[in-house]
Scaffold this active site. Structure first.
Site: not given
Ligand code: PAF
Length: 286
Positions: A31-32, A35, A37, A153, A187
């Site tokens: 969330g939060f 651009a 996302h 990630q 952040r």
């Molecule tokens: O990248 C993120 O926002 C998080 O690490 C994810 C992939 C949603 C997992 O909580």
């Protein structure tokens, strides 16, 4: 667009769309929105008939003393942005439903989680892999969308999908940046004005590394030294790591070849920021 908090309701919605022959895109988020996302959601909307955006600030990926409590949240604003970006459902489960007590099952991807952010954030990628696997089980999508700002990630999730035979395609999306190059991150809101200006050096140092590489530099230690020199020129930047690794294995490289990830993390005031450059030298003539 519909807000869903219950697993059963989410599963039923997915089943209904499957029956109708719809392809399903999933955008896992905490969330939060910014651009970055929005660009993930737009790609998902473009490539699928139906899009689910999950919003869940996942406690298991935060270490002790990290910012789980302070992590910014704004569901109403997120819902408006997601709807505009083409989302059909927001999945927003409660922590106690995602982690029923006692919670005993975790997914640990080995080796590639040891270095880079994994070295400082012990257990972080176990939390990420676990929650993403749970989301993939609740929402069996065709494709899931992740931003390359979090390159380690993405690699951890790709490996988990490969090793555990998840039937889902991982779509890697480019990092979205401010006009001065700072990678968008929830952040960034922790930065004050001075810190925000100083933070632009992170991407500038990666760009300088990219220029060294285009001029033919292949020595990883020279690239790292070049980046560190620029980072050291900004008093407000406290580098955590600067590394040159092979993207697939995330092992340090001495000489740049193949798919190379140049990754850095730094503290800027209260914020811990990361950024990277992913370069494919496999096709280069030398
Ligand atoms: O990248 C993120 O926002 C998080 O690490 C994810 C992939 C949603 C997992 O909580």
């Amino acid at each position: 667009m519909k807000l869903i908090t219950s697993f059963d309701e989410m599963r039923d919605a997915v089943k209904e769309h499957r029956r109708a022959g719809d392809s399903i895109g999933l955008v896992p988020t905490m969330g939060f929105f910014h651009a970055g996302h929005v660009s993930l959601m737009e790609s998902a909307d473009h490539e699928n008939d139906m899009v689910v955006v999950s919003i869940f600030v996942n406690p298991t990926q935060f270490g002790p003393g990290e910012d789980f409590e302070d992590y910014p949240r704004n569901l109403d604003r997120d819902m408006e942005m997601a709807e505009q970006a083409g989302a059909d459902y927001i999945f927003h489960p409660a922590v106690e439903d995602m982690y029923p007590r006692p919670y005993l099952t975790y997914i640990s991807v080995e080796d590639i989680t040891e270095g880079l952010c994994g070295a400082k954030r012990r257990g972080h990628f176990t939390g990420v892999a676990t929650v993403v696997a749970k989301l993939f089980n609740i929402i069996p999508a065709d494709r899931a969308y992740f931003g390359l700002k979090d390159a380690q990630q993405v690699r951890v999730i790709e490996k988990m999908v490969e090793d555990l035979n998840f039937n889902i395609e991982i779509a890697k999306c480019p990092t979205i940046r401010e006009s001065d190059g700072l990678a968008l991150s929830s952040r960034n809101m922790y930065l004050n004005g001075e810190e925000r200006s100083a933070a632009a050096i992170l991407y500038r140092s990666l760009q300088a590394a990219g220029e060294m590489i285009s001029r033919g530099e292949r020595d990883a230690s020279a690239i790292i030294a070049g980046i560190n020199k620029l980072l050291d020129s900004e008093e407000l930047i406290e580098p955590e790591y600067v590394e040159v690794v092979d993207y697939r294995l995330l092992h340090p490289l001495e000489e740049l070849r193949g798919e190379v990830l140049i990754a850095l993390a730094a503290r800027v005031g209260k914020a811990r920021l990361i950024d990277n450059l992913l370069i494919n030298l496999a096709q280069s003539p030398d």
